[in-house]
Design a protein around this motif. Structure first.
Motif, PDB file in Angstrom:
ATOM      1  N   GLY A  15       3.666   6.149  -3.265  1.00 10.52           N
ATOM      2  CA  GLY A  15       3.128   6.264  -4.618  1.00 10.52           C
ATOM      3  C   GLY A  15       2.444   7.612  -4.797  1.00 10.52           C
ATOM      4  O   GLY A  15       1.540   7.760  -5.613  1.00 10.52           O
ATOM      5  N   ASN A  18       2.061  10.393  -8.433  1.00  7.10           N
ATOM      6  CA  ASN A  18       1.134  10.424  -9.576  1.00  7.10           C
ATOM      7  C   ASN A  18      -0.277  10.060  -9.145  1.00  7.10           C
ATOM      8  O   ASN A  18      -0.483   9.480  -8.086  1.00  7.10           O
ATOM      9  N   GLY A  19      -1.206  10.361 -10.017  1.00  7.11           N
ATOM     10  CA  GLY A  19      -2.577   9.834  -9.926  1.00  7.11           C
ATOM     11  C   GLY A  19      -3.243  10.047  -8.580  1.00  7.11           C
ATOM     12  O   GLY A  19      -3.178  11.122  -7.985  1.00  7.11           O
ATOM     13  N   LEU A  20      -3.870   8.970  -8.115  1.00  6.87           N
ATOM     14  CA  LEU A  20      -4.634   9.046  -6.859  1.00  6.87           C
ATOM     15  C   LEU A  20      -3.756   9.419  -5.677  1.00  6.87           C
ATOM     16  O   LEU A  20      -4.177  10.167  -4.801  1.00  6.87           O
ATOM     17  N   ASP A  39       7.888   8.065  -3.437  1.00 12.33           N
ATOM     18  CA  ASP A  39       7.596   7.396  -4.703  1.00 12.33           C
ATOM     19  C   ASP A  39       8.904   6.868  -5.301  1.00 12.33           C
ATOM     20  O   ASP A  39       9.958   7.487  -5.135  1.00 12.33           O
ATOM     21  N   VAL A  40       8.819   5.755  -5.995  1.00 13.15           N
ATOM     22  CA  VAL A  40      10.000   5.198  -6.668  1.00 13.15           C
ATOM     23  C   VAL A  40      10.467   6.173  -7.762  1.00 13.15           C
ATOM     24  O   VAL A  40      11.644   6.203  -8.111  1.00 13.15           O
ATOM     25  N   THR A  64      11.652   6.518  -2.987  1.00 14.93           N
ATOM     26  CA  THR A  64      11.571   5.280  -2.202  1.00 14.93           C
ATOM     27  C   THR A  64      10.949   4.164  -3.026  1.00 14.93           C
ATOM     28  O   THR A  64       9.831   4.323  -3.536  1.00 14.93           O
ATOM     29  N   ASP A  65      11.651   3.049  -3.142  1.00 14.61           N
ATOM     30  CA  ASP A  65      11.028   1.847  -3.690  1.00 14.61           C
ATOM     31  C   ASP A  65      10.463   1.077  -2.498  1.00 14.61           C
ATOM     32  O   ASP A  65      11.229   0.531  -1.692  1.00 14.61           O
ATOM     33  N   VAL A  66       9.144   1.051  -2.379  1.00  9.29           N
ATOM     34  CA  VAL A  66       8.540   0.448  -1.178  1.00  9.29           C
ATOM     35  C   VAL A  66       8.809  -1.052  -1.052  1.00  9.29           C
ATOM     36  O   VAL A  66       8.651  -1.615   0.032  1.00  9.29           O
ATOM     37  N   GLN A 198      -9.380   8.257 -12.267  1.00  9.16           N
ATOM     38  CA  GLN A 198      -8.763   9.248 -13.151  1.00  9.16           C
ATOM     39  C   GLN A 198      -8.303   8.661 -14.482  1.00  9.16           C
ATOM     40  O   GLN A 198      -7.842   9.391 -15.337  1.00  9.16           O
ATOM     41  N   HIS A 199      -8.389   7.338 -14.613  1.00 12.59           N
ATOM     42  CA  HIS A 199      -7.825   6.751 -15.836  1.00 12.59           C
ATOM     43  C   HIS A 199      -8.695   6.987 -17.066  1.00 12.59           C
ATOM     44  O   HIS A 199      -9.908   6.919 -17.011  1.00 12.59           O
TER      45      HIS A 199
HETATM   46  P1  ADP Z   1      -3.128   5.002  -9.648  1.00 16.22           P
HETATM   47  O1  ADP Z   1      -3.193   6.469  -9.475  1.00 16.22           O
HETATM   48  O2  ADP Z   1      -4.164   4.431 -10.516  1.00 16.22           O
HETATM   49  O3  ADP Z   1      -3.041   4.279  -8.308  1.00 16.22           O
HETATM   50  P2  ADP Z   1      -0.503   5.465 -10.825  1.00 16.22           P
HETATM   51  O4  ADP Z   1       0.324   4.546 -11.661  1.00 16.22           O
HETATM   52  O5  ADP Z   1      -0.883   6.790 -11.375  1.00 16.22           O
HETATM   53  O6  ADP Z   1      -1.760   4.608 -10.388  1.00 16.22           O
HETATM   54  O7  ADP Z   1       0.242   5.708  -9.439  1.00 16.22           O
HETATM   55  C1  ADP Z   1       0.967   4.726  -8.785  1.00 16.22           C
HETATM   56  C2  ADP Z   1       2.203   5.386  -8.180  1.00 16.22           C
HETATM   57  O8  ADP Z   1       2.943   4.392  -7.469  1.00 16.22           O
HETATM   58  C3  ADP Z   1       3.147   5.967  -9.243  1.00 16.22           C
HETATM   59  O9  ADP Z   1       3.512   7.286  -8.879  1.00 16.22           O
HETATM   60  C4  ADP Z   1       4.332   5.031  -9.204  1.00 16.22           C
HETATM   61  O10 ADP Z   1       5.567   5.663  -9.510  1.00 16.22           O
HETATM   62  C5  ADP Z   1       4.298   4.570  -7.756  1.00 16.22           C
HETATM   63  N1  ADP Z   1       5.036   3.325  -7.554  1.00 16.22           N
HETATM   64  C6  ADP Z   1       5.057   2.236  -8.358  1.00 16.22           C
HETATM   65  N2  ADP Z   1       5.905   1.319  -7.880  1.00 16.22           N
HETATM   66  C7  ADP Z   1       6.423   1.830  -6.729  1.00 16.22           C
HETATM   67  C8  ADP Z   1       7.364   1.376  -5.776  1.00 16.22           C
HETATM   68  N3  ADP Z   1       7.965   0.182  -5.918  1.00 16.22           N
HETATM   69  N4  ADP Z   1       7.664   2.173  -4.731  1.00 16.22           N
HETATM   70  C9  ADP Z   1       7.076   3.388  -4.598  1.00 16.22           C
HETATM   71  N5  ADP Z   1       6.195   3.875  -5.452  1.00 16.22           N
HETATM   72  C10 ADP Z   1       5.870   3.113  -6.522  1.00 16.22           C
END
Ligand code: ADP
Length: 260
Positions: A15, A18-20, A39-40, A64-66, A198-199
């Motif tokens: 993940g 984005n974000g954290l 990241d997906v 990657t879809d975890v 960050q939200h």
């Molecule tokens: P936060 O920063 O609040 O944790 P975000 O939505 O900004 O939340 O970040 C979550 C990240 O996780 C995103 O980049 C999103 O694409 C990623 N993510 C969501 N589902 C999956 C998945 N199945 N596999 C990998 N990454 C994922």
């Protein structure tokens, strides 16, 4: 050659697009780690990896879809192939989803599809990545696995049933990693956050949040990433099986009911 407390180390951040997660990837790289951003959203992962590389550091993006065992297996194999080792796994990928908030509500109105997705990504995804990263760490006799938990996994909420349940279950994972693999040099810990710093928040909510933090300011992504870097590095070599709460005291504090 990068210097820093993670010099020569290889870290995976799920993940991380984005974000954290993106901030954690940047900060781990800043401390000298080579970072696999998984990241997906493959484009987001590549963008973060490119921005890290542009600073003269080492990073690579993976789509990657975890929640998919095939994806996770392939990603771990590719990271190992490219970087030669895996020292740190930060299981950050999660779904919360604003639209899910409308559907995944209280127990009676729960949308089971949304619930299953939250469990599949937030819990199963972290289990899968850990399952496939640990054998590589065992060959090295060393590794640090980090889980992203949340205050929402500790205290009940009006909605977000799937998210909260998955985060509560996730609290067991650092303890399992520590108990099962500690003698072999692998540590497992979690970082528990409050409301993701960050939200964007509506002003009234922001005020409630400010009132209920023990700190003068709300948190920043950097402050969470610094904790992740600590848990990733040898600075925390005697810390395992535990959860480090980084929420500005939000969960330790009783809301003031009397106006001062
Ligand atoms: P936060 O920063 O609040 O944790 P975000 O939505 O900004 O939340 O970040 C979550 C990240 O996780 C995103 O980049 C999103 O694409 C990623 N993510 C969501 N589902 C999956 C998945 N199945 N596999 C990998 N990454 C994922």
């Amino acid at each position: 050659m990068s210097m820093g407390k993670l010099a020569g180390r290889v870290a995976i951040v799920t993940g991380g697009g984005n974000g954290l997660g993106a901030e954690c990837a940047r900060v781990l790289a800043e401390h000298g780690a080579s970072v696999a951003v998984a990241d997906v959203d493959g484009d987001a992962a590549n963008r973060v990896a490119e921005s890290i590389s542009a600073q003269g550091r080492s990073a690579f993006g993976y789509r990657t879809d975890v929640s998919s065992e095939e994806d996770v297996k392939a990603m771990i194999a590719q990271v190992r192939e490219k970087f030669g080792r895996i020292d740190v796994l930060h299981n950050n990928a999660a779904v919360l989803n604003a639209d899910q908030r409308q559907r995944d509500r209280d127990l009676v109105n729960l949308d089971m599809e949304a619930f299953d997705r939250a469990m599949a990504v937030n819990l199963r995804g972290a289990v899968l990545c850990t399952k496939y990263a640990i054998p590589v760490m065992l060959e090295q006799g060393k590794g640090s696995v980090i889980f992203a938990t949340s205050g929402l996994g500790m205290q009940g909420d009006m909605s977000l049933t799937g998210y909260a349940t998955s985060k509560a279950a996730l609290m067991m994972l650092p303890r399992l990693v520590a108990s099962q693999y500690g003698k072999k040099g692998i540590r497992g810990n979690a970082v528990q956050i409050g409301l993701a710093p960050q939200h964007e928040m509506p002003a009234p909510l922001l005020e409630i949040m400010r009132d209920n933090h023990c700190t003068a300011e709300l948190g920043t992504p950097r402050q969470i990433a610094d904790v992740v870097a600590f848990l990733a590095s040898d600075e925390s070599s005697f810390v395992t099986g535990t959860t480090l709460v980084a929420d500005g005291g939000f969960s330790s504090h009783t809301p003031s009911l009397v106006a001062m």
